[in-house]
Design an enzyme around this catalytic site. Sequence first.
Site, PDB file in Angstrom:
ATOM      1  N   LYS A  35      23.722  49.816   5.102  1.00  0.00           N
ATOM      2  CA  LYS A  35      22.617  50.793   5.128  1.00  0.00           C
ATOM      3  C   LYS A  35      21.794  50.621   6.406  1.00  0.00           C
ATOM      4  O   LYS A  35      21.429  51.602   7.061  1.00  0.00           O
ATOM      5  CB  LYS A  35      21.735  50.620   3.879  1.00  0.00           C
ATOM      6  CG  LYS A  35      22.444  51.051   2.592  1.00  0.00           C
ATOM      7  CD  LYS A  35      21.713  50.598   1.336  1.00  0.00           C
ATOM      8  CE  LYS A  35      22.551  50.882   0.091  1.00  0.00           C
ATOM      9  NZ  LYS A  35      21.998  50.296  -1.136  1.00  0.00           N
ATOM     10  N   ASP A  93      15.645  55.849  -3.714  1.00  0.00           N
ATOM     11  CA  ASP A  93      16.791  55.655  -4.608  1.00  0.00           C
ATOM     12  C   ASP A  93      16.681  56.572  -5.830  1.00  0.00           C
ATOM     13  O   ASP A  93      17.663  56.751  -6.559  1.00  0.00           O
ATOM     14  CB  ASP A  93      16.842  54.190  -5.087  1.00  0.00           C
ATOM     15  CG  ASP A  93      18.046  53.440  -4.523  1.00  0.00           C
ATOM     16  OD1 ASP A  93      18.976  54.108  -4.017  1.00  0.00           O
ATOM     17  OD2 ASP A  93      18.057  52.201  -4.604  1.00  0.00           O
ATOM     18  N   GLN A 110      17.306  46.438  -3.596  1.00  0.00           N
ATOM     19  CA  GLN A 110      18.752  46.333  -3.827  1.00  0.00           C
ATOM     20  C   GLN A 110      19.044  45.602  -5.142  1.00  0.00           C
ATOM     21  O   GLN A 110      18.564  44.481  -5.351  1.00  0.00           O
ATOM     22  CB  GLN A 110      19.415  45.595  -2.647  1.00  0.00           C
ATOM     23  CG  GLN A 110      20.911  45.474  -2.747  1.00  0.00           C
ATOM     24  CD  GLN A 110      21.630  46.835  -2.669  1.00  0.00           C
ATOM     25  OE1 GLN A 110      21.311  47.665  -1.821  1.00  0.00           O
ATOM     26  NE2 GLN A 110      22.589  47.052  -3.551  1.00  0.00           N
TER      27      GLN A 110
END
Length: 297
Positions: free
Chosen positions: A54, A122, A99
Amino acid sequence: MSHSRKLLQGHVVADVIFNEIKVELQRMHFPRSPCVAFLRIGNDGASVSYVAQKEKMARTIGIKSILKVFDPAQITEDQLMEEIKNLNLDTSVDGILVQAPLPKSIDFVNVCNAIAPNKDVDGFGAENLGRLLQEKSGFIPCTPAGIVELLKFYNISPAGKHVVIVNRSLIVGKPLAALLTQHSPWGNATVTLCHSHSENLSQLTRQADILVLACGKPGYFDSNFVKPATILIDVGITRVADSSPRGYSLQGDANFEAVSPIVQAIAPVPGGVGPLTVALLMRNTLKAFKLQNNFAT
Ligand code: NAP
């Protein structure tokens, strides 16, 4: 795989999206670039590699990223919340991503809900998931949104089709079911969500016009689980140890050799949904940047 079968190449679709974002960023005249903050707890190999991918893609297309790494033996849920609170208030940060997986002592859902809804790139927070169910605009989780982009690119309409999803997580199955049942041209599907308590799984998966696998069980789904001409989207990614220089290969949930002669098309692992998840994260970061700087979205 024979030439009559089609590979759904997510990396090709992802490249199109990366280029669109790059061009749009170059056209914007703003004193700073969009910025996304990544919070990683510990050094789990897959998490390290996902965040690194990412960061690399953000750099390539002109998005700034900040990485904060925490020791799982030290960090508490309250401390992580405090970090998020500070990032919520930081006007130089547009997006925040925590994460997964987190240590057992920290509740992932609480953490997602602590992220400001307009920085929740997200899309796992309660407000954005609620907006998804209400069919209002917001941040849509990246993997489900990526799957819809894949279907669009290959002109595979889910409308009226039976989509069977083997996964009920907040990351994949539930938001994907919500997206595919929306009243929209790329929704209007009939969706069955399966999980580890589903009885007669193969009977259910064999009914699928579009079958989405996200169990994390490498090679588990063989020819007994698919009907002829199904569209198979393999989302599962597992590192399986081998004798290659890096010591592992990435494997999907489908037994590729067994199912590929049967299916109409397949999004494989690697090269299928994975790159799209990163592409949709970048798109969400651009959207967050525009929202916070009063650009039209
Ligand atoms: P997860 O929360 O562990 O979800 C796994 C799901 O599979 C659960 O719903 C589980 O059921 C179900 N399941 C497990 N064994 C089963 C069985 N024998 N029969 C039927 N259902 C079964 O994991 P996740 O975070 O959603 O991720 C799932 C997989 O997708 C992983 O391999 C992950 O690496 C991959 N993934 C890939 C991407 C990408 O970008 N390509 C993104 C996200 C995740 P229960 O709910 O009953 O436990």
